[in-house]
Design an enzyme around this catalytic site. Structure first.
Site, short mmCIF file in Angstrom:
data_model
loop_
_atom_site.label_atom_id
_atom_site.label_comp_id
_atom_site.label_asym_id
_atom_site.label_seq_id
_atom_site.Cartn_x
_atom_site.Cartn_y
_atom_site.Cartn_z
N HIS A 103 1.26 -9.22 -4.56
CA HIS A 103 0.80 -8.45 -5.72
C HIS A 103 1.37 -7.03 -5.75
O HIS A 103 1.14 -6.30 -6.71
CB HIS A 103 -0.73 -8.43 -5.80
N ASP B 208 -0.51 -14.91 -1.77
CA ASP B 208 -0.28 -13.49 -1.99
C ASP B 208 0.53 -12.93 -0.82
O ASP B 208 0.03 -12.19 0.02
CB ASP B 208 -1.61 -12.75 -2.15
N SER C 238 -2.46 -3.07 1.34
CA SER C 238 -2.01 -4.41 1.00
C SER C 238 -0.66 -4.71 1.63
O SER C 238 0.26 -3.90 1.58
CB SER C 238 -1.89 -4.57 -0.51
#
Length: 188
Positions: A29, A61, A144
């Site tokens: 993402h 992801d 992330s």
């Protein structure tokens, strides 16, 4: 810390390989395929598989980053240190083990795996299921893509990568899914 130009966006994950070619990783993402990444003012590479909008996202992801040299080490400490731990292998978590997240937004943090079948949803992009969740409440935006791993005597066992938080609990993409979808093995 991975940036697009000068804007810090995500974190680098564990190094991976296909045959003799090494790659970096981050969360899918963080950007679409073709996204160019810098780290500390140096070229880190570009997303070449698994990025936002690819066929594997959001089911998986995780993204592969090409065009640089990547080592079998994971950064360890605070954002002002350059310490690292050696990667000795990778595998999925099994049960309530302690894991560490070495994200670029803050210091290395730890938590215990609390759920082996969690889901996180992204605004307008869908959901990623089959994740594991920890009781780590200290991850932040920008973490992330960071490696989630065990640590013992300066050695790390990769368990996955950080993809988000829900109800202030960390969610991570498990290693077996990353390896399968991106067609990679861990760099040690």
């Amino acid at each position: 810390r991975l940036s697009q130009g000068t804007t810090f966006v995500c974190s680098a994950g564990p190094s991976v390989r296909i045959d003799s070619t090494t790659y970096g990783t981050t969360a899918g993402h963080c950007g679409p395929n073709g996204t160019v990444w810098n780290s500390g003012g140096y070229a880190f590479g570009y997303t070449n598989a698994g990025g936002e909008g690819s066929a594997s996202y959001p089911d998986t992801d995780a993204a592969r980053v090409a065009a640089s040299t990547y080592a079998g080490r994971i950064w360890w400490g605070s954002t002002t240190t350059s310490a690292s731990v050696n990667v000795v292998g990778a595998g999925d978590p099994s049960g309530a083990i302690r894991v560490y997240t070495s994200g670029g937004a803050g210091s290395t943090t730890s938590g215990t795996v609390t759920d082996l079948n969690a889901t996180v949803c992204y605004s307008g992009s869908g959901c990623t299921s089959g994740l594991f969740k920890t009781d780590n409440t200290y991850t932040q935006p920008g973490d992330s893509g960071a490696a989630v791993h065990t640590e013992s005597n300066g050695s790390a066992g990769v368990r996955g990568t950080h993809v988000g938080s829900s109800s202030v609990r960390q969610h991570a993409q498990r290693w077996s899914r990353i390896a399968s979808v991106l067609g990679v093995t861990i760099v040690t």
